[in-house]
Scaffold this motif. Structure first.
Motif, PDB file in Angstrom:
ATOM      1  N   LEU A  10      55.382 -57.733  -2.131  1.00 46.93           N
ATOM      2  CA  LEU A  10      55.243 -56.364  -2.609  1.00 46.93           C
ATOM      3  C   LEU A  10      55.062 -56.380  -4.117  1.00 46.93           C
ATOM      4  CD1 LEU A  10      58.012 -54.363  -0.677  1.00 46.93           C
ATOM      5  CD2 LEU A  10      55.581 -54.558  -0.132  1.00 46.93           C
ATOM      6  N   ALA A  11      54.163 -55.572  -4.616  1.00 46.37           N
ATOM      7  CA  ALA A  11      53.950 -55.469  -6.061  1.00 46.37           C
ATOM      8  C   ALA A  11      53.348 -54.101  -6.344  1.00 46.37           C
ATOM      9  CB  ALA A  11      53.024 -56.584  -6.555  1.00 46.37           C
ATOM     10  N   PHE A  12      54.121 -53.221  -6.985  1.00 42.50           N
ATOM     11  CA  PHE A  12      53.609 -51.880  -7.266  1.00 42.50           C
ATOM     12  C   PHE A  12      54.305 -51.309  -8.488  1.00 42.50           C
ATOM     13  CE2 PHE A  12      56.972 -51.506  -4.056  1.00 42.50           C
ATOM     14  CZ  PHE A  12      57.864 -50.652  -4.694  1.00 42.50           C
ATOM     15  N   ALA A  13      53.684 -50.286  -9.050  1.00 44.41           N
ATOM     16  CA  ALA A  13      54.235 -49.583 -10.203  1.00 44.41           C
ATOM     17  C   ALA A  13      54.195 -48.092  -9.930  1.00 44.41           C
ATOM     18  CB  ALA A  13      53.433 -49.911 -11.458  1.00 44.41           C
ATOM     19  N   ALA A  14      55.210 -47.356 -10.403  1.00 41.27           N
ATOM     20  CA  ALA A  14      55.244 -45.901 -10.267  1.00 41.27           C
ATOM     21  C   ALA A  14      54.340 -45.280 -11.321  1.00 41.27           C
ATOM     22  CB  ALA A  14      56.673 -45.396 -10.426  1.00 41.27           C
ATOM     23  N   VAL A  15      53.487 -44.356 -10.875  1.00 42.05           N
ATOM     24  CA  VAL A  15      52.494 -43.757 -11.763  1.00 42.05           C
ATOM     25  C   VAL A  15      52.702 -42.246 -11.834  1.00 42.05           C
ATOM     26  CG1 VAL A  15      50.033 -43.401 -12.175  1.00 42.05           C
ATOM     27  CG2 VAL A  15      50.830 -45.560 -11.190  1.00 42.05           C
ATOM     28  N   GLY A  16      52.628 -41.701 -13.032  1.00 45.00           N
ATOM     29  CA  GLY A  16      52.672 -40.252 -13.206  1.00 45.00           C
ATOM     30  C   GLY A  16      54.041 -39.656 -12.962  1.00 45.00           C
ATOM     31  N   GLU A  17      54.105 -38.571 -12.164  1.00 47.51           N
ATOM     32  CA  GLU A  17      55.344 -37.884 -11.853  1.00 47.51           C
ATOM     33  C   GLU A  17      55.609 -37.935 -10.355  1.00 47.51           C
ATOM     34  OE1 GLU A  17      55.758 -34.280 -15.026  1.00 47.51           O
ATOM     35  OE2 GLU A  17      54.174 -34.065 -13.509  1.00 47.51           O
ATOM     36  N   LEU A 199      68.784 -51.887  -6.314  1.00 51.38           N
ATOM     37  CA  LEU A 199      67.785 -51.255  -7.169  1.00 51.38           C
ATOM     38  C   LEU A 199      68.008 -49.749  -7.171  1.00 51.38           C
ATOM     39  CD1 LEU A 199      64.477 -53.120  -6.244  1.00 51.38           C
ATOM     40  CD2 LEU A 199      65.987 -53.513  -8.186  1.00 51.38           C
ATOM     41  N   GLY A 200      67.945 -49.158  -8.347  1.00 49.17           N
ATOM     42  CA  GLY A 200      68.076 -47.710  -8.454  1.00 49.17           C
ATOM     43  C   GLY A 200      66.739 -47.026  -8.270  1.00 49.17           C
ATOM     44  N   GLY A 201      66.650 -45.783  -8.735  1.00 48.62           N
ATOM     45  CA  GLY A 201      65.416 -45.031  -8.607  1.00 48.62           C
ATOM     46  C   GLY A 201      64.362 -45.484  -9.606  1.00 48.62           C
ATOM     47  N   LEU A 202      63.168 -44.914  -9.480  1.00 47.01           N
ATOM     48  CA  LEU A 202      62.054 -45.286 -10.338  1.00 47.01           C
ATOM     49  C   LEU A 202      61.845 -44.257 -11.441  1.00 47.01           C
ATOM     50  CD1 LEU A 202      59.396 -46.345  -7.667  1.00 47.01           C
ATOM     51  CD2 LEU A 202      60.965 -47.817  -8.928  1.00 47.01           C
ATOM     52  N   VAL A 203      61.224 -44.702 -12.513  1.00 46.90           N
ATOM     53  CA  VAL A 203      60.700 -43.828 -13.556  1.00 46.90           C
ATOM     54  C   VAL A 203      59.231 -44.197 -13.728  1.00 46.90           C
ATOM     55  CG1 VAL A 203      62.905 -43.595 -14.758  1.00 46.90           C
ATOM     56  CG2 VAL A 203      61.374 -45.459 -15.378  1.00 46.90           C
ATOM     57  N   ALA A 204      58.478 -43.340 -14.364  1.00 45.50           N
ATOM     58  CA  ALA A 204      57.065 -43.626 -14.565  1.00 45.50           C
ATOM     59  C   ALA A 204      56.893 -44.961 -15.275  1.00 45.50           C
ATOM     60  CB  ALA A 204      56.414 -42.514 -15.374  1.00 45.50           C
ATOM     61  N   GLY A 205      56.048 -45.812 -14.721  1.00 43.51           N
ATOM     62  CA  GLY A 205      55.805 -47.127 -15.295  1.00 43.51           C
ATOM     63  C   GLY A 205      56.688 -48.221 -14.741  1.00 43.51           C
ATOM     64  N   ALA A 206      57.729 -47.855 -13.982  1.00 44.35           N
ATOM     65  CA  ALA A 206      58.615 -48.867 -13.403  1.00 44.35           C
ATOM     66  C   ALA A 206      57.860 -49.700 -12.377  1.00 44.35           C
ATOM     67  CB  ALA A 206      59.819 -48.209 -12.755  1.00 44.35           C
ATOM     68  N   GLU A 207      58.182 -50.990 -12.318  1.00 49.62           N
ATOM     69  CA  GLU A 207      57.520 -51.899 -11.391  1.00 49.62           C
ATOM     70  C   GLU A 207      58.534 -52.579 -10.487  1.00 49.62           C
ATOM     71  OE1 GLU A 207      55.011 -54.734 -13.274  1.00 49.62           O
ATOM     72  OE2 GLU A 207      53.843 -53.226 -14.371  1.00 49.62           O
ATOM     73  N   LEU A 247      60.709 -44.072  -3.048  1.00 47.81           N
ATOM     74  CA  LEU A 247      59.283 -44.208  -3.323  1.00 47.81           C
ATOM     75  C   LEU A 247      58.503 -42.960  -2.945  1.00 47.81           C
ATOM     76  CD1 LEU A 247      58.656 -47.829  -1.966  1.00 47.81           C
ATOM     77  CD2 LEU A 247      59.391 -47.129  -4.257  1.00 47.81           C
ATOM     78  N   SER A 248      59.070 -42.137  -2.038  1.00 51.76           N
ATOM     79  CA  SER A 248      58.357 -40.951  -1.562  1.00 51.76           C
ATOM     80  C   SER A 248      58.071 -39.998  -2.716  1.00 51.76           C
ATOM     81  CB  SER A 248      59.193 -40.222  -0.502  1.00 51.76           C
ATOM     82  OG  SER A 248      59.411 -41.040   0.618  1.00 51.76           O
ATOM     83  N   GLY A 249      56.837 -39.563  -2.794  1.00 54.14           N
ATOM     84  CA  GLY A 249      56.445 -38.611  -3.826  1.00 54.14           C
ATOM     85  C   GLY A 249      55.808 -39.245  -5.046  1.00 54.14           C
ATOM     86  N   TRP A 250      55.944 -40.574  -5.182  1.00 52.44           N
ATOM     87  CA  TRP A 250      55.300 -41.277  -6.294  1.00 52.44           C
ATOM     88  C   TRP A 250      53.889 -41.703  -5.894  1.00 52.44           C
ATOM     89  CZ3 TRP A 250      56.966 -41.551 -11.137  1.00 52.44           C
ATOM     90  CH2 TRP A 250      58.336 -41.460 -11.403  1.00 52.44           C
ATOM     91  N   VAL A 251      53.003 -41.757  -6.861  1.00 55.17           N
ATOM     92  CA  VAL A 251      51.738 -42.473  -6.699  1.00 55.17           C
ATOM     93  C   VAL A 251      52.028 -43.907  -7.108  1.00 55.17           C
ATOM     94  CG1 VAL A 251      49.379 -42.751  -7.521  1.00 55.17           C
ATOM     95  CG2 VAL A 251      50.310 -40.459  -7.151  1.00 55.17           C
ATOM     96  N   LEU A 252      51.706 -44.851  -6.229  1.00 57.90           N
ATOM     97  CA  LEU A 252      51.993 -46.260  -6.512  1.00 57.90           C
ATOM     98  C   LEU A 252      50.708 -46.976  -6.919  1.00 57.90           C
ATOM     99  CD1 LEU A 252      54.454 -47.094  -3.581  1.00 57.90           C
ATOM    100  CD2 LEU A 252      54.978 -46.309  -5.908  1.00 57.90           C
ATOM    101  N   GLY A 253      50.750 -47.620  -8.086  1.00 59.15           N
ATOM    102  CA  GLY A 253      49.594 -48.350  -8.582  1.00 59.15           C
ATOM    103  C   GLY A 253      49.880 -49.837  -8.678  1.00 59.15           C
ATOM    104  N   ALA A 254      48.958 -50.558  -9.288  1.00 56.64           N
ATOM    105  CA  ALA A 254      49.082 -52.015  -9.405  1.00 56.64           C
ATOM    106  C   ALA A 254      50.179 -52.383 -10.404  1.00 56.64           C
ATOM    107  CB  ALA A 254      47.751 -52.614  -9.851  1.00 56.64           C
ATOM    108  N   ALA A 255      50.913 -53.446 -10.077  1.00 58.30           N
ATOM    109  CA  ALA A 255      51.960 -53.957 -10.961  1.00 58.30           C
ATOM    110  C   ALA A 255      51.403 -55.083 -11.829  1.00 58.30           C
ATOM    111  CB  ALA A 255      53.139 -54.461 -10.134  1.00 58.30           C
ATOM    112  N   ARG A 256      52.111 -55.362 -12.919  1.00 56.24           N
ATOM    113  CA  ARG A 256      51.669 -56.414 -13.835  1.00 56.24           C
ATOM    114  C   ARG A 256      52.247 -57.774 -13.484  1.00 56.24           C
ATOM    115  NH1 ARG A 256      53.522 -53.443 -19.174  1.00 56.24           N
ATOM    116  NH2 ARG A 256      55.153 -52.899 -17.680  1.00 56.24           N
ATOM    117  N   GLY A 257      53.255 -57.801 -12.604  1.00 57.89           N
ATOM    118  CA  GLY A 257      53.713 -59.107 -12.150  1.00 57.89           C
ATOM    119  C   GLY A 257      55.188 -59.370 -12.172  1.00 57.89           C
ATOM    120  N   ARG A 258      56.025 -58.476 -12.702  1.00 55.86           N
ATOM    121  CA  ARG A 258      57.457 -58.704 -12.680  1.00 55.86           C
ATOM    122  C   ARG A 258      58.184 -57.357 -12.653  1.00 55.86           C
ATOM    123  NH1 ARG A 258      60.538 -58.627 -17.214  1.00 55.86           N
ATOM    124  NH2 ARG A 258      61.684 -60.470 -16.576  1.00 55.86           N
ATOM    125  N   VAL A 259      59.470 -57.384 -12.271  1.00 59.37           N
ATOM    126  CA  VAL A 259      60.260 -56.162 -12.201  1.00 59.37           C
ATOM    127  C   VAL A 259      60.561 -55.670 -13.609  1.00 59.37           C
ATOM    128  CG1 VAL A 259      62.404 -55.131 -11.376  1.00 59.37           C
ATOM    129  CG2 VAL A 259      61.307 -56.936 -10.061  1.00 59.37           C
TER     130      VAL A 259
END
Length: 286
Positions: A10-17, A199-207, A247-259
């Protein structure tokens, strides 16, 4: 579970809101008319107004008493002393048990919705069997499960006690005891006995970058990339659990390679033994 098998990367990043998912009707989601932004830490994927509309016709909220479908009453086992009673539409089979992360379960009876509800209430009042457990208690129990025969024995004892109760609804057909276990389905043997990071919740840009180790209900266990011996994971990386509902409600984009930018919590051993009531947690960022 079939979408996240052990070994899957799995490799993703949270995008936007993070946005409200809206309301589910007729098997599909209707877009939230308010365009509501959600808290990244929570597991709820609806804003309060959409959630209220959803509960206006819901079995869980007791606002759908006219549902003509047959229902099953079950006992669900999550760990020693953690057995709950619940109901689910018979047509769903064991899907509800899988969604809740039940380690094992047994059916008690099948019949009309309101009869199933009465049986659920009867077990709660007469035997003190609850209808829910906190996520923290379920997680803590997975790392210290007794052998399968002991789980089955605890379920069998409660099943027998339930069947002997007076006031059992006449329209609810009893089901003989049979224990089903999800050890292999969830991959529980791969969950470390000493506990895992959370792991806690995500913020924009979190991977989040890692490899799936196991999964139970909404919880996904990952071996995180970029987390090594300094974080307590050794050469194989830290194993952490993530509630996939965040993860629900986030747009998930490509990750850069680490948490990055994801809070990791470790509950002290004493708190895990109390069923996940945390005090003095430690948080950090990878």
């Amino acid at each position: 579970m079939s979408l996240l098998p052990p070994g899957k990367a799995l490799a993703f990043a949270a995008v936007g809101e993070r946005r409200c998912l809206g309301v589910r009707r007729a098997g599909r989601w209707l877009v939230c008319p308010y365009g509501a932004v959600l808290d990244g830490e929570g597991v709820k994927d609806q804003c309060p107004r959409c959630a209220q509309l959803d509960r206006s016709r819901s079995v869980a909220a007791d606002t759908m008493a006219d549902d003509p479908r047959p229902y099953g009453v079950y006992l669900a086992y999550f760990g020693p002393g953690l057995v709950k009673v619940g109901i689910t539409a018979a047509e769903r089979g064991a899907a509800r048990l899988v969604e809740q992360g039940a380690v094992a379960y047994a059916w008690l009876g099948r019949g009309p919705l309101m009869a199933a509800r009465r049986a659920e209430a009867l077990l709660g009042s007469a035997l003190g069997i609850p209808d829910r457990f906190a996520k923290e208690a379920k997680r803590a129990a997975r790392g210290a499960l007794p052998p399968v025969p002991e789980r089955a024995a605890e379920l069998a004892e409660l099943h027998g006690a339930a069947r002997e109760l007076g006031g059992w609804p006449e329209s609810l057909e009893p089901v003989d005891f049979a224990c089903a276990d999800h050890t292999e389905l969830f991959g529980l043997a791969r969950v470390p006995a000493g506990g895992v990071a959370e792991l806690g919740g995500l913020v924009a840009g979190a991977e989040v970058v890692g490899e799936v180790v196991a999964g139970a209900g909404a919880d996904v266990y990952l071996r995180l990339a970029g987390a090594g011996a300094a974080d307590g994971g050794g050469a194989g990386g830290v194993i952490a659990v993530m509630d996939a509902r965040v993860l629900s409600g986030w747009v998930l984009g490509a990750a850069r390679g680490r948490v990055t930018m994801v809070a990791v919590r470790r509950a002290p051993e004493a708190d895990r033994q109390r069923g996940g009531q945390r005090g003095g947690e430690q948080e950090g960022l990878f």
